[in-house]
Scaffold this motif. Structure first.
Motif, PDB file in Angstrom:
ATOM      1  N   ARG A 273      31.258 -28.440  12.872  1.00 27.59           N
ATOM      2  CA  ARG A 273      32.194 -27.307  12.821  1.00 27.59           C
ATOM      3  C   ARG A 273      32.135 -26.691  11.430  1.00 27.59           C
TER       4      ARG A 273
ATOM      5  N   GLU B 265      33.916 -25.563   8.984  1.00 31.25           N
ATOM      6  CA  GLU B 265      35.273 -25.540   8.443  1.00 31.25           C
ATOM      7  C   GLU B 265      35.197 -25.677   6.935  1.00 31.25           C
TER       8      GLU B 265
ATOM      9  N   GLY C 229      38.395 -35.893   4.563  1.00 38.47           N
ATOM     10  CA  GLY C 229      38.579 -36.107   6.006  1.00 38.47           C
ATOM     11  C   GLY C 229      38.225 -34.908   6.856  1.00 38.47           C
TER      12      GLY C 229
ATOM     13  N   GLN D 205      34.851 -32.416   7.432  1.00 39.31           N
ATOM     14  CA  GLN D 205      33.467 -32.086   7.065  1.00 39.31           C
ATOM     15  C   GLN D 205      32.879 -31.107   8.072  1.00 39.31           C
TER      16      GLN D 205
ATOM     17  N   GLN E 164      32.614 -38.383  15.987  1.00 41.69           N
ATOM     18  CA  GLN E 164      33.731 -38.721  16.873  1.00 41.69           C
ATOM     19  C   GLN E 164      33.386 -39.884  17.793  1.00 41.69           C
TER      20      GLN E 164
ATOM     21  N   ARG F 135      47.784 -28.533  20.764  1.00 43.23           N
ATOM     22  CA  ARG F 135      46.374 -28.833  20.513  1.00 43.23           C
ATOM     23  C   ARG F 135      45.508 -27.582  20.479  1.00 43.23           C
TER      24      ARG F 135
ATOM     25  N   ILE G  70      44.479 -38.430  13.368  1.00 39.37           N
ATOM     26  CA  ILE G  70      43.203 -39.151  13.421  1.00 39.37           C
ATOM     27  C   ILE G  70      42.519 -39.004  14.772  1.00 39.37           C
ATOM     28  N   GLY G  71      43.281 -38.580  15.760  1.00 40.67           N
ATOM     29  CA  GLY G  71      42.670 -38.388  17.074  1.00 40.67           C
ATOM     30  C   GLY G  71      43.611 -37.648  17.992  1.00 40.67           C
TER      31      GLY G  71
HETATM   32  P1  AMP Z   1      39.653 -32.221  18.105  1.00 40.31           P
HETATM   33  O1  AMP Z   1      38.340 -32.295  18.840  1.00 40.31           O
HETATM   34  O2  AMP Z   1      39.820 -30.954  17.316  1.00 40.31           O
HETATM   35  O3  AMP Z   1      40.811 -32.585  18.957  1.00 40.31           O
HETATM   36  O4  AMP Z   1      39.571 -33.350  16.985  1.00 40.31           O
HETATM   37  C1  AMP Z   1      39.693 -34.719  17.272  1.00 40.31           C
HETATM   38  C2  AMP Z   1      39.635 -35.481  15.977  1.00 40.31           C
HETATM   39  O5  AMP Z   1      38.384 -35.272  15.359  1.00 40.31           O
HETATM   40  C3  AMP Z   1      40.648 -35.029  14.937  1.00 40.31           C
HETATM   41  O6  AMP Z   1      41.886 -35.681  15.125  1.00 40.31           O
HETATM   42  C4  AMP Z   1      39.999 -35.467  13.655  1.00 40.31           C
HETATM   43  O7  AMP Z   1      40.260 -36.835  13.406  1.00 40.31           O
HETATM   44  C5  AMP Z   1      38.534 -35.283  13.952  1.00 40.31           C
HETATM   45  N1  AMP Z   1      38.020 -34.023  13.377  1.00 40.31           N
HETATM   46  C6  AMP Z   1      38.105 -32.770  13.887  1.00 40.31           C
HETATM   47  N2  AMP Z   1      37.486 -31.901  13.081  1.00 40.31           N
HETATM   48  C7  AMP Z   1      36.997 -32.595  12.029  1.00 40.31           C
HETATM   49  C8  AMP Z   1      36.243 -32.278  10.854  1.00 40.31           C
HETATM   50  N3  AMP Z   1      35.852 -31.031  10.593  1.00 40.31           N
HETATM   51  N4  AMP Z   1      35.915 -33.279   9.996  1.00 40.31           N
HETATM   52  C9  AMP Z   1      36.286 -34.556  10.244  1.00 40.31           C
HETATM   53  N5  AMP Z   1      36.991 -34.922  11.341  1.00 40.31           N
HETATM   54  C10 AMP Z   1      37.339 -33.959  12.220  1.00 40.31           C
END
Ligand code: AMP
Length: 437
Positions: free
Chosen positions: A112, A114, A119, A121, A126, A257, A282-283
């Motif tokens: 992504r 971002e 935490g 990147q 995942q 979400r 964290i998730g």
């Molecule tokens: P999501 O798919 O957006 O629901 O994200 C699930 C989990 O992935 C989040 O709770 C974070 O722990 C982790 N996550 C999402 N985006 C990032 C990122 N850019 N860098 C590190 N961890 C991420």
């Protein structure tokens, strides 16, 4: 100097062991719930994520790595795992299986675009689980139960499970309308992004990082107020099941979400951890009953979650891990010994022992030093005299005790010594039959 891409990291030996442990726990806990590993490609047709995750989400609008390949195909590096698993289920007709629900997990990199920070990147990892083929609230509860078991196995404490329901499509539609009606007269007070997206995707406004503290959003109508009776029952059943499983959670009526495909249950797991900061997510996950159909498959309900491994690594950073070191280091002195040392090391390795030897032509003292650096449990010392007598000196690095052993007897003797060393007891337990001392 060519450097790594912004937002990516190198994981070096020393750190990599933590990752291996995290992956091992992920696999072990998934197995406890009979989830099977699935591996899908890291890049997919861009359309999968546009249709799957949602065109108006931040992820697809601003964060995907899109490119056109040499065959003019529009390709995207996956920003999440669910859409790919669903594509795979449809393409391979896995939904025709008699053994429903399908229960899969995956571990791997996601991408992504971002702003990198602690935490967060651009290439991150995942661990995700998806259960497909069941409408039952027990499936939601089971998936949340798996997520909580996982954090327990990782010894991550101070975890909060946040739970909410968006309801079925009908409830979501009603809620959307409510929200647009509520936001329209106050839209000027929202951030510039939200002023544009409140009409096309009002739920995303609630998830806005800029407007997080804005009272307009705090006072906004909540999805729970709009649940129809079926959706209400589903949510109540999930809660009852979680209570029965002794899974503690808090209902957070504002939780929506960041992905469009959720219906009914949504949840997030937060940890209060010094390395992550207070209440770091964290998730998270939820139910997505229409994604399979939206991507061209049958009506096939599903529920899943994903954890960010970088955040779990941070959350477990203070846990002591053992650097295991070598079982033995072969120290060779003289040409003959140097000729024999690789063969000895190789024989021991074939027997499953972790063994190393000098490759820098170090003098005796240097070899001892290197053995210490590599945390060798035993030093196997071989000089011209030993070769003559067909023996090798086995020295315990911890106690300094040394014994000459016939070369042919080295392997079994070393195995015994290692067992004894790894199990330093008083000599009265079963595993050493009383001969420890
Ligand atoms: P999501 O798919 O957006 O629901 O994200 C699930 C989990 O992935 C989040 O709770 C974070 O722990 C982790 N996550 C999402 N985006 C990032 C990122 N850019 N860098 C590190 N961890 C991420």
């Amino acid at each position: 100097m060519i450097t790594k891409i912004k937002g990516t990291v190198d994981i070096l030996p020393g750190e990599v062991e933590r990752w291996q442990n995290l992956e091992e726990v992920s696999r072990r806990v998934a197995k406890l719930y009979d989830f099977k590993e699935i591996r899908t490609p890291i890049f997919e047709q861009s359309e999968l994520f546009h249709r799957g995750v949602g065109d108006t989400t931040d992820i697809v609008k601003k964060e995907t790595y899109d490119f056109v390949d040499r065959g003019d195909r529009e390709v995207t590096l996956r920003p999440e795992g669910t859409a790919s698993v669903v594509r795979c289920v449809i393409e391979n007709k896995l939904y025709t299986s008699a053994a429903l629900p399908l229960k899969y997990f995956y571990i791997g990199p996601m991408f992504r675009y971002e702003r990198p920070q602690k935490g967060r990147q651009r290439q991150f990892h995942q661990f995700g689980a998806e259960a497909l083929g069941s409408f039952s609230p027990s499936m939601d509860a089971e998936v949340i139960g798996l997520a909580v078991t996982y954090l327990k196995a990782l010894q991550i404490s101070n975890v909060v499970v946040k739970l909410n329901s968006l309801g079925d499509e009908e409830s979501k539609k009603l809620y959307r309308k409510d929200l647009i009606d509520y936001l329209t007269p106050v839209k000027e007070q929202l951030c510039s992004d939200c002023q544009h997206r409140y009409l096309e995707n009002p739920l995303r406004v609630l998830d806005c990082k800029v407007d997080m503290e804005n009272t307009i959003l705090k006072d906004a109508p909540k999805p729970l107020d709009r649940l129809n009776s079926e959706s209400k029952k589903h949510f109540e059943d999930v809660r009852r099941l979680l209570d029965g499983m002794n899974v503690t959670y808090v209902v957070d009526p504002s939780l929506v979400r960041g992905l469009d495909y959720y219906t009914h249950t949504v949840f997030e797991l937060l940890a209060d951890n010094t390395n992550l900061g207070a209440n770091a997510t964290i998730g998270g996950g939820g139910r997505y009953n229409h994604l399979v159909k939206n991507l061209g498959g049958p009506d096939f309900p599903a529920v899943g979650f994903a954890f960010g491994l970088e955040r779990l690594i941070l959350a477990t950073q203070d846990q002591v891990t053992e650097d295991e070191g070598l079982h033995a280091f072969v120290i060779a002195l003289g040409d003959q010994a140097k000729l024999q040392a690789p063969r000895i090391a190789r024989t021991l390795r074939h027997g499953g022992l972790v063994v190393d030897l000098d490759h820098l032509d170090r003098p005796l003292k240097g070899q001892f030093k290197q053995a210490e650096r590599q945390k060798a449990m035993f030093l196997l010392i071989l000089g011209e005299d030993e070769i003559e007598m067909n023996i090798i000196n086995v020295k315990n690095a911890r106690t300094g005790e040394q014994e000459a052993v016939a070369i042919q007897a080295l392997y079994p003797t070393l195995i015994e010594k290692i067992k004894h060393e790894m199990h330093q007891c008083s000599g009265s337990c079963e595993s050493c039959s009383g001969d420890c001392e």
